[in-house]
Design a protein around this motif. Structure first.
Motif, short mmCIF file in Angstrom:
data_model
loop_
_atom_site.label_atom_id
_atom_site.label_comp_id
_atom_site.label_asym_id
_atom_site.label_seq_id
_atom_site.Cartn_x
_atom_site.Cartn_y
_atom_site.Cartn_z
N ALA A 74 3.04 3.30 6.04
CA ALA A 74 3.89 3.56 4.86
C ALA A 74 4.64 2.29 4.48
CB ALA A 74 4.86 4.71 5.15
N PHE A 75 5.15 1.56 5.47
CA PHE A 75 5.84 0.30 5.25
C PHE A 75 4.92 -0.72 4.56
CE2 PHE A 75 6.60 -4.00 7.01
CZ PHE A 75 7.88 -4.24 6.59
N LEU A 76 3.69 -0.86 5.07
CA LEU A 76 2.72 -1.81 4.51
C LEU A 76 2.30 -1.41 3.10
CD1 LEU A 76 0.54 -2.38 7.69
CD2 LEU A 76 2.17 -4.00 6.67
N LYS A 77 2.14 -0.10 2.88
CA LYS A 77 1.76 0.38 1.55
C LYS A 77 2.87 0.10 0.54
CE LYS A 77 -0.17 4.36 -0.82
NZ LYS A 77 -0.68 5.71 -0.69
N GLN A 78 4.11 0.34 0.95
CA GLN A 78 5.26 0.08 0.06
C GLN A 78 5.33 -1.41 -0.30
OE1 GLN A 78 9.05 0.80 1.87
NE2 GLN A 78 10.15 0.64 -0.06
N LYS A 79 5.01 -2.28 0.65
CA LYS A 79 5.02 -3.72 0.38
C LYS A 79 3.77 -4.18 -0.35
CE LYS A 79 6.31 -6.62 3.44
NZ LYS A 79 6.42 -7.45 4.64
N GLN A 80 2.82 -3.28 -0.53
CA GLN A 80 1.52 -3.59 -1.14
C GLN A 80 0.86 -4.76 -0.40
OE1 GLN A 80 2.44 -4.17 -5.30
NE2 GLN A 80 2.48 -1.97 -5.64
N PHE A 81 0.90 -4.67 0.95
CA PHE A 81 0.36 -5.74 1.79
C PHE A 81 -1.16 -5.71 1.82
CE2 PHE A 81 -1.27 -7.02 5.97
CZ PHE A 81 -0.99 -8.37 5.90
N LEU A 82 -1.75 -6.87 1.63
CA LEU A 82 -3.19 -7.05 1.78
C LEU A 82 -3.41 -8.22 2.72
CD1 LEU A 82 -4.36 -6.74 -1.93
CD2 LEU A 82 -4.52 -5.01 -0.14
N GLY A 83 -4.13 -7.99 3.81
CA GLY A 83 -4.44 -9.06 4.74
C GLY A 83 -5.32 -10.10 4.06
#
Length: 164
Positions: A74-83
């Protein structure tokens, strides 16, 4: 001429020192490890119960079965993180009751090593996993260890987080 060369040499050394001083202590620690070793992580001041979850190149989320996966994803999705290709990251999950409070993401340049956590890649690319070392998606900071090995036929180092 000699004083000029000496001054240029000193400037070069200072520039190198400034570059290495900017590295995170964990990055400096990993860079110093020798191949085929299992090592504890240095004390980073994280509280007891903190979980460390490495994300490899291009990895955007934790696998579903890891204990903090829902919170972290959820944290990564909120930050819109893409490796991406040039860096890996370490998710630090401090022991807080809920939400993304207490979650931070540290970024590291790829350098001369790759962090891996995929069981199939470990089985394929790691010749020897020492007895007792168990690769983990997330490791408790108190038991966290890293295995440094080499990819067969390559100069690249592989780092695997786990426990002993």
């Amino acid at each position: 001429m000699m004083p000029l060369l000496r001054a240029a040499g000193m400037l070069a050394l200072m520039a190198l020192g400034a570059c290495s001083a900017g590295k995170h202590p964990l990055d400096r620690h990993l860079a110093q490890l020798r191949p085929d070793t299992v090592a504890a992580l240095p004390d980073m001041g994280w509280p007891a119960g903190t979980l460390l979850c490495p994300l490899t190149l291009y990895q955007n989320e934790l696998p579903g079965s890891a204990p903090p996966a829902d919170r972290v994803n959820a944290f990564l999705k909120q930050k819109q993180f893409l490796g991406d290709e040039g860096r890996w990251s370490l998710i630090v999950v401090k022991p807080l009751p809920q939400g993304d409070a207490g979650i931070e993401q540290l970024f590291f340049k790829r350098a001369d090593y790759d962090v891996i956590n995929d069981p199939q890649r470990i089985a394929r690319d790691v010749q020897t996993v020492p007895p007792g070392f168990a690769p983990q998606d997330c490791v408790n900071v108190e038991q966290a260890r890293v295995l440094l090995t080499r990819e067969p036929g390559s100069h690249r180092k592989l780092i695997i987080f786990g426990t002993v």
